[in-house]
Design a protein around this motif. Structure first.
Motif: not given
Length: 233
Positions: A52-68
């Motif tokens: 749960f975060s409002d910051r910009k996420v680097d999906l590949v660098e952080e290994g995130v599958d999905l961002v809403i």
């Protein structure tokens, strides 16, 4: 319902593995997480890692599958996107504040009132309404500026001024009489809700079905939290 979700609903597909999802703090807690938890309950082999975060996420660098995100998707060749729905905004104030300062009935009266501003990345966000077929921008002015919507809500309840809040956040306080809706006759700006994921030739089954699950359930959930008397566009 898409084919993937139809199969999921009929238990022809089983989800396994870990799904890492990033979402805005309040919107995620109140609107997104309950839907994903229902998905996980239906599929015990699925593990969830929810951020749960409002910051910009680097999906590949952080290994995130999905961002809403509650915004238009960025123009990027590295990301794919799907619209999940949209949410509206409503102007609110406490009965105590309105008893002391009066109720604004036009946009021209807003500069006469204390407004609780929302800060995002150090910038005050404007308020928007449609009037006479044109969009009108209002720059909120007042003693309080905050970067947290929950804090803005509590300040409004405490009588510090007017607050422009998402309908899904305002509704319970309106129903309890802690806040009152203002300028309900004017359509307010609505904001898109998008799912983002790394672009690639193959979308993992767990991610694809989570997106389908959100797309089929989130609009209904948001519609159920419309402000009483507020007419969505």
């Amino acid at each position: 319902m898409r084919l993937g979700e139809a199969a999921l609903a009929s238990n022809k597909l089983t989800l396994n593995g870990r799904l890492k999802v990033s979402m805005p703090v309040l919107f995620g807690q109140q609107c997104v997480a309950p839907i994903l938890l229902a998905l996980a309950k239906a599929h015990p082999g699925l593990a969830l890692e929810l951020s749960f975060s409002d910051r910009k996420v680097d999906l590949v660098e952080e290994g995130v599958d999905l961002v809403i995100r509650n915004a238009e998707p960025p123009d990027s060749l590295d990301l794919a996107a799907r619209r999940l729905g949209e949410h509206g905004m409503t102007l609110c104030a406490s009965p105590a504040y309105l008893a002391e300062r009066g109720e604004p009935v036009t946009l021209a009266e807003l500069p006469e009132h204390e407004c609780i501003a929302y800060l995002r990345q150090g910038r005050v966000l404007s308020w928007w309404w449609q009037e006479a077929e044109a969009w009108r921008e209002v720059q909120p002015r007042g003693r309080l500026q905050m970067d947290d919507l929950n804090a803005i809500t509590q300040a409004a309840i405490a009588g510090f001024g007017l607050a422009w809040l998402p309908t899904w956040l305002a509704r319970p306080h309106l129903e309890r009489g802690e806040l009152r809706e203002l300028l309900a006759r004017l359509p307010g700006r609505r904001y898109p809700i998008n799912a983002l994921w790394p672009h690639g030739p193959h979308l993992p089954l767990k991610t694809r079905l989570a997106i389908d699950w959100l797309a089929s359930r989130l609009p209904e959930q948001l519609a159920s939290v419309n402000v009483p008397g507020h007419q969505p566009q």
